[in-house]
Scaffold this motif. Structure first.
Motif, PDB file in Angstrom:
ATOM      1  N   ASN A  30      -5.125   0.688  13.049  1.00 22.15           N
ATOM      2  CA  ASN A  30      -5.056   0.768  11.596  1.00 22.15           C
ATOM      3  C   ASN A  30      -6.341   1.333  11.000  1.00 22.15           C
ATOM      4  OD1 ASN A  30      -2.419  -0.369  10.968  1.00 22.15           O
ATOM      5  ND2 ASN A  30      -3.211  -2.280  11.780  1.00 22.15           N
ATOM      6  N   ALA A  31      -7.463   1.053  11.666  1.00 25.47           N
ATOM      7  CA  ALA A  31      -8.745   1.481  11.140  1.00 25.47           C
ATOM      8  C   ALA A  31      -8.906   2.991  11.158  1.00 25.47           C
ATOM      9  CB  ALA A  31      -9.878   0.831  11.950  1.00 25.47           C
ATOM     10  N   ILE A  32      -8.151   3.657  12.020  1.00 24.19           N
ATOM     11  CA  ILE A  32      -8.334   5.088  12.200  1.00 24.19           C
ATOM     12  C   ILE A  32      -7.098   5.899  11.800  1.00 24.19           C
ATOM     13  CG2 ILE A  32      -7.490   5.438  14.561  1.00 24.19           C
ATOM     14  CD1 ILE A  32     -10.272   6.698  15.144  1.00 24.19           C
ATOM     15  N   ALA A  33      -6.048   5.196  11.337  1.00 23.02           N
ATOM     16  CA  ALA A  33      -4.778   5.858  11.019  1.00 23.02           C
ATOM     17  C   ALA A  33      -4.882   6.781   9.809  1.00 23.02           C
ATOM     18  CB  ALA A  33      -3.692   4.815  10.779  1.00 23.02           C
ATOM     19  N   THR A  34      -5.782   6.480   8.864  1.00 17.23           N
ATOM     20  CA  THR A  34      -5.923   7.334   7.678  1.00 17.23           C
ATOM     21  C   THR A  34      -6.356   8.732   8.071  1.00 17.23           C
ATOM     22  OG1 THR A  34      -6.531   5.414   6.338  1.00 17.23           O
ATOM     23  CG2 THR A  34      -7.028   7.570   5.429  1.00 17.23           C
ATOM     24  N   ALA A  35      -7.257   8.833   9.038  1.00 15.03           N
ATOM     25  CA  ALA A  35      -7.712  10.143   9.504  1.00 15.03           C
ATOM     26  C   ALA A  35      -6.568  10.936  10.128  1.00 15.03           C
ATOM     27  CB  ALA A  35      -8.849   9.976  10.511  1.00 15.03           C
ATOM     28  N   VAL A  36      -5.617  10.235  10.751  1.00 16.61           N
ATOM     29  CA  VAL A  36      -4.458  10.895  11.331  1.00 16.61           C
ATOM     30  C   VAL A  36      -3.489  11.329  10.242  1.00 16.61           C
ATOM     31  CG1 VAL A  36      -2.464  10.622  12.874  1.00 16.61           C
ATOM     32  CG2 VAL A  36      -4.677   9.623  13.492  1.00 16.61           C
ATOM     33  N   SER A  37      -3.269  10.443   9.251  1.00 17.38           N
ATOM     34  CA  SER A  37      -2.304  10.743   8.194  1.00 17.38           C
ATOM     35  C   SER A  37      -2.734  11.922   7.327  1.00 17.38           C
ATOM     36  CB  SER A  37      -2.095   9.506   7.306  1.00 17.38           C
ATOM     37  OG  SER A  37      -3.238   9.250   6.532  1.00 17.38           O
ATOM     38  N   THR A  38      -4.040  12.163   7.213  1.00 18.86           N
ATOM     39  CA  THR A  38      -4.541  13.295   6.429  1.00 18.86           C
ATOM     40  C   THR A  38      -4.809  14.515   7.311  1.00 18.86           C
ATOM     41  OG1 THR A  38      -6.790  12.401   6.643  1.00 18.86           O
ATOM     42  CG2 THR A  38      -5.576  11.855   4.642  1.00 18.86           C
ATOM     43  N   SER A  75      -1.577 -11.491   8.924  1.00 18.86           N
ATOM     44  CA  SER A  75      -2.796 -11.082   9.622  1.00 18.86           C
ATOM     45  C   SER A  75      -3.047 -12.014  10.802  1.00 18.86           C
ATOM     46  CB  SER A  75      -3.982 -11.127   8.654  1.00 18.86           C
ATOM     47  OG  SER A  75      -5.206 -11.098   9.353  1.00 18.86           O
ATOM     48  N   LYS A  76      -3.412 -11.441  11.947  1.00 20.75           N
ATOM     49  CA  LYS A  76      -3.733 -12.260  13.113  1.00 20.75           C
ATOM     50  C   LYS A  76      -4.980 -13.095  12.848  1.00 20.75           C
ATOM     51  CE  LYS A  76      -1.549  -9.172  16.400  1.00 20.75           C
ATOM     52  NZ  LYS A  76      -0.975  -8.352  15.297  1.00 20.75           N
ATOM     53  N   SER A  77      -5.891 -12.539  12.064  1.00 16.42           N
ATOM     54  CA  SER A  77      -7.106 -13.282  11.715  1.00 16.42           C
ATOM     55  C   SER A  77      -6.753 -14.520  10.904  1.00 16.42           C
ATOM     56  CB  SER A  77      -8.057 -12.389  10.909  1.00 16.42           C
ATOM     57  OG  SER A  77      -8.441 -11.257  11.648  1.00 16.42           O
ATOM     58  N   PHE A  94     -11.766 -10.620  -1.880  1.00 12.99           N
ATOM     59  CA  PHE A  94     -12.581  -9.418  -1.744  1.00 12.99           C
ATOM     60  C   PHE A  94     -11.769  -8.267  -1.167  1.00 12.99           C
ATOM     61  CE2 PHE A  94     -15.575  -6.863   0.871  1.00 12.99           C
ATOM     62  CZ  PHE A  94     -16.384  -6.391  -0.152  1.00 12.99           C
ATOM     63  N   SER A  95     -10.980  -8.548  -0.118  1.00 11.39           N
ATOM     64  CA  SER A  95     -10.230  -7.479   0.540  1.00 11.39           C
ATOM     65  C   SER A  95      -9.166  -6.876  -0.361  1.00 11.39           C
ATOM     66  CB  SER A  95      -9.588  -7.998   1.829  1.00 11.39           C
ATOM     67  OG  SER A  95      -8.632  -9.016   1.544  1.00 11.39           O
ATOM     68  N   LEU A  96      -8.615  -7.661  -1.262  1.00 14.38           N
ATOM     69  CA  LEU A  96      -7.559  -7.166  -2.146  1.00 14.38           C
ATOM     70  C   LEU A  96      -8.125  -6.530  -3.412  1.00 14.38           C
ATOM     71  CD1 LEU A  96      -4.540  -6.883  -2.584  1.00 14.38           C
ATOM     72  CD2 LEU A  96      -4.525  -9.128  -3.653  1.00 14.38           C
ATOM     73  N   THR A 139      -8.703  -6.084   8.585  1.00 13.00           N
ATOM     74  CA  THR A 139      -8.936  -4.644   8.466  1.00 13.00           C
ATOM     75  C   THR A 139      -7.762  -3.949   7.809  1.00 13.00           C
ATOM     76  OG1 THR A 139     -10.319  -4.656  10.457  1.00 13.00           O
ATOM     77  CG2 THR A 139      -9.455  -2.537   9.751  1.00 13.00           C
ATOM     78  N   SER A 140      -6.549  -4.320   8.192  1.00 12.09           N
ATOM     79  CA  SER A 140      -5.358  -3.681   7.623  1.00 12.09           C
ATOM     80  C   SER A 140      -5.229  -3.975   6.138  1.00 12.09           C
ATOM     81  CB  SER A 140      -4.099  -4.135   8.365  1.00 12.09           C
ATOM     82  OG  SER A 140      -3.947  -5.533   8.317  1.00 12.09           O
TER      83      SER A 140
END
Length: 352
Positions: free
Chosen positions: A39-47, A121-123, A157-159, A299-300
């Motif tokens: 998930n942390a790197i998927a944005t780079a793939v989507s763009t 979330s698993k966390s 914070f995350s939201l 992260t997600s």
């Protein structure tokens, strides 16, 4: 007594439950690498800044390196996880049984949510499970409120911060690239976003890896008799544990990451390269702040809220408010339900 491999193997011979706990830590770390790390790197793939195969390899290496490097910089997230609950008791066997039950509850709840399609979330499942187990063991004294509140801070914070930072950063980038040709702008955004993708994957490794390692440290501390949960402190991680968790997370990414990267990239809202840059920068800043301050975050969730902020800057109708609603729903369900399961299993396991 130390926490070298020989000492821990000796303790596992006395307390087989410790071996089960360490095996569960390895399992959940492997699953995190396969399902969360991409998930942390998927944005780079989507763009279309990075190809799937390249992104997969980078995510695996960055998770491995990020966990080890950041652990030498700060263990704030691990210390929060370690000190937020009290599993201490006069009987190490009972404490370890309660912790094992809590781990099983968190993994079971995660599998249940995955089957039903609930974005838990698993966390958060891990936090809820060990909280329920600690309460079963020591009542309300099993929860250390000042440390536990960092979980709430991290959720808000995350939201909220992700949405706001995404909105602000995409506006700043639009102003910065005003007058720049589209081709030049896309080229700059591509290279910067690729760098951010590496940093993001490393920060994910640091965040999730420290959460899981803290549970291993907690189990080992109980087994070697380091005292009650209120007296335990994390000074340093044994290198073998860092190596084990980082390698396991990297392996999980290589095994299951391709499917997750493709699905996330295809399901994600269509972003221009400059929007992807704003989203990645927002998520990177959020994870860095959370890691340094000891807030356990997903992260997600950070990535999703950043994308929502970026999308809203262009048109509020672009925001999928249902996604935010699902995130909140997952929070509402996970903490009481998974916590209750952890409590029930701990009470049951403590009878043996």
């Amino acid at each position: 007594m130390g926490m070298g491999l020989v000492e821990i193997f000796n303790q596992m011979a006395i307390y087989p439950t410790l071996g089960v706990i360490l095996a569960l830590v390895v399992l959940v770390t492997l699953v995190s690498g396969a399902t969360d790390a991409p998930n942390a790197i998927a944005t780079a793939v989507s763009t279309r800044c990075m190809k799937v195969g390249t992104a997969l390899g980078i995510a695996a290496v960055a998770n491995f390196v990020g966990l080890i490097v950041m652990t030498y910089v700060t263990t704030a997230v691990a210390e929060t996880m370690f000190n937020m609950v009290n599993f201490g008791s006069s009987d190490a066997h009972i404490s370890l049984m309660a912790l094992m039950a809590a781990m099983i509850a968190s993994i079971g709840w995660g599998a249940f949510c995955w089957f039903l399609g609930i974005p838990a979330s698993k966390s958060h499942s891990l936090i809820a499970g060990i909280t329920g187990g600690a309460i079963a063991l020591n009542g309300l004294d099993g929860v250390i409120i000042p440390e536990w509140m960092k979980v709430i801070y991290g959720m808000v914070f995350s939201l909220v911060a992700g949405f706001i930072m995404g909105w602000i950063l995409v506006r700043i980038i639009e102003i910065f690239f005003k007058g720049v040709s589209r081709r030049q702008g896309n080229l700059v955004c591509k290279y910067v976003q690729n760098v951010l993708a590496v940093i993001l994957a490393g920060l994910h490794g640091a965040q999730d890896g420290q959460k899981f390692m803290s549970i291993a440290i907690l189990g080992m501390s109980l087994a070697v008799g380091s005292g009650s949960g209120l007296e335990m402190h994390i000074d340093s991680f044994p290198f073998w544990l860092m190596l084990l968790c980082s390698a396991t997370m990297a392996l999980g990414t290589l095994i299951g990451g391709k499917r997750i990267i493709k699905s996330v990239a295809m399901d994600m809202v269509s972003l221009e390269k400059y929007q992807g840059l704003a989203s990645s920068l927002s998520t990177t800043l959020m994870l860095l702040i959370a890691t340094l301050t000891g807030m356990p975050v997903s992260t997600s969730h950070c990535n999703t809220s950043s994308i929502m902020g970026v999308g809203s800057a262009k048109n509020m109708k672009n925001v999928k408010w249902k996604v935010a609603g699902n995130m909140v729903l997952a929070w509402v369900l996970t903490f009481p339900c998974c916590g209750l399961i952890g409590w029930c299993l701990a009470k049951l396991f403590m009878l043996f």
